[in-house]
Scaffold this motif. Structure first.
Motif, PDB file in Angstrom:
ATOM      1  N   ALA A 155       3.197 -47.044 -49.942  1.00 41.30           N
ATOM      2  CA  ALA A 155       3.707 -48.221 -49.240  1.00 41.30           C
ATOM      3  C   ALA A 155       4.171 -47.880 -47.828  1.00 41.30           C
ATOM      4  O   ALA A 155       4.692 -48.749 -47.114  1.00 41.30           O
ATOM      5  N   GLY A 156       3.985 -46.625 -47.439  1.00 43.16           N
ATOM      6  CA  GLY A 156       4.364 -46.217 -46.089  1.00 43.16           C
ATOM      7  C   GLY A 156       5.799 -45.755 -45.960  1.00 43.16           C
ATOM      8  O   GLY A 156       6.290 -45.549 -44.845  1.00 43.16           O
ATOM      9  N   HIS A 157       6.488 -45.566 -47.098  1.00 48.32           N
ATOM     10  CA  HIS A 157       7.871 -45.109 -47.036  1.00 48.32           C
ATOM     11  C   HIS A 157       7.927 -43.620 -46.723  1.00 48.32           C
ATOM     12  O   HIS A 157       7.117 -42.838 -47.216  1.00 48.32           O
ATOM     13  N   ARG A 158       8.905 -43.229 -45.912  1.00 47.80           N
ATOM     14  CA  ARG A 158       9.148 -41.823 -45.615  1.00 47.80           C
ATOM     15  C   ARG A 158      10.280 -41.344 -46.517  1.00 47.80           C
ATOM     16  O   ARG A 158      11.430 -41.708 -46.318  1.00 47.80           O
ATOM     17  N   LEU A 159       9.953 -40.558 -47.531  1.00 49.21           N
ATOM     18  CA  LEU A 159      10.953 -40.085 -48.481  1.00 49.21           C
ATOM     19  C   LEU A 159      11.603 -38.803 -47.993  1.00 49.21           C
ATOM     20  O   LEU A 159      10.948 -37.967 -47.368  1.00 49.21           O
ATOM     21  N   LEU A 160      12.880 -38.638 -48.286  1.00 48.93           N
ATOM     22  CA  LEU A 160      13.604 -37.431 -47.898  1.00 48.93           C
ATOM     23  C   LEU A 160      14.389 -36.903 -49.091  1.00 48.93           C
ATOM     24  O   LEU A 160      15.057 -37.668 -49.784  1.00 48.93           O
ATOM     25  N   PHE A 161      14.305 -35.594 -49.330  1.00 41.30           N
ATOM     26  CA  PHE A 161      15.143 -34.989 -50.357  1.00 41.30           C
ATOM     27  C   PHE A 161      15.667 -33.644 -49.887  1.00 41.30           C
ATOM     28  O   PHE A 161      15.174 -33.063 -48.914  1.00 41.30           O
TER      29      PHE A 161
END
Length: 277
Positions: A155-161
């Motif tokens: 969906a174009g989300h930029r995930l960060l962990f």
């Protein structure tokens, strides 16, 4: 896992001016954070039926809140490097809850957090409303987590962990855990999938303990928040964006994790050359 390999800074009782700063800053933060949370929830009522999992509007509200929150505290950001474009995720070292404000202020992102965070008073509500991905650190749920990652990244989300898996005193980078890196090697993700390492290096205010911004061990959120609110002045944080790593260039999740950790360590050592454990 809780990191507790160092003694926390001694706690000092605030004086009258300290309490005044705490009240003024705290009130301003409550108005900004929860006022904008209400606005975000109203906007999401329209955004969700129109865009589903996509969130083209509400991340701007989150980013604005984080920029304003840091301004209220007086914590300055020194941002270096370029934020990546295209499909990808972000990994960073972890010092405290302040990292969420610092990283969101620079780029509209979605955090990956342990499932327990969803139940935390206040923070849990904010995390759910802003689209945080909650996971259990259980190898048996790897496939389900991978499916969620694929949906959100698609969906174009930029995930960060935070691969360290815990916050620290902010004076070191500890070994990256490799489990979540496996999700970025899924066949359901684009071939040009990237992971961008980011270094966060906090500089304590003059006269304060070097680990002033770290939050670890048995420190309570309330006590750490109070220390941030009463401080007469704040230092700064270096936010260093490193060259993105193309996932397909690495043989496996462990090689990818090692490369990301090495980049974060290089940035950390450059930002804090006088660091001693």
């Amino acid at each position: 896992m809780i990191w507790d390999d160092a003694a926390p800074p001694p706690q000092t009782r605030p004086g009258p001016m300290g309490w005044l700063r705490a009240v003024l800053r705290g009130a301003a933060l409550i108005v900004v954070v929860f006022g904008c949370l209400l606005v975000l929830m109203v906007v999401r009522l329209v955004e969700r039926p129109l865009h589903g999992v996509n969130r083209p509007w509400t991340p701007w509200i989150t980013q604005g809140v984080c920029i304003t929150g840091l301004a209220i505290l007086g914590l300055r950001r020194d941002v270096r490097g370029a934020v990546m474009t295209g499909t990808g995720a972000v990994v960073a070292n972890h010092a405290s809850w302040l990292d969420i404000f610092v990283l969101n202020a620079s780029k509209r992102i979605y955090f990956v957090a342990k499932s327990e965070v969803a139940g935390w008073p206040g923070i849990g509500w904010l995390a759910r409303a802003t689209g945080t991905v909650f996971i259990r650190r259980d190898p048996r749920e790897a496939k389900a987590q991978q499916a969620v990652f694929e949906e959100r990244l698609g969906a174009g989300h930029r995930l960060l962990f935070f691969p360290e898996g815990t916050s620290t005193d902010g004076r070191r980078v500890i070994a990256f855990k490799t489990t979540l890196f496996a999700a970025f090697r899924s066949g359901g993700l684009p071939d040009d999938m990237q992971v961008q390492p980011v270094t966060l290096a906090y500089h304590a205010p003059a006269g304060e303990h070097p680990a002033f911004y770290g939050w670890w061990g048995d420190q309570s959120f309330g006590a750490h928040m109070l220390a941030m609110l009463v401080a007469p002045r704040h230092g700064c944080v270096d936010v260093i964006y490193h060259e993105p790593l193309v996932v397909s260039d690495y043989a496996d999740r462990k090689a990818l994790a090692r490369a990301a950790e090495a980049a974060v360590r290089r940035g950390f050592e450059a930002a804090l050359p006088d660091l001693t454990d």
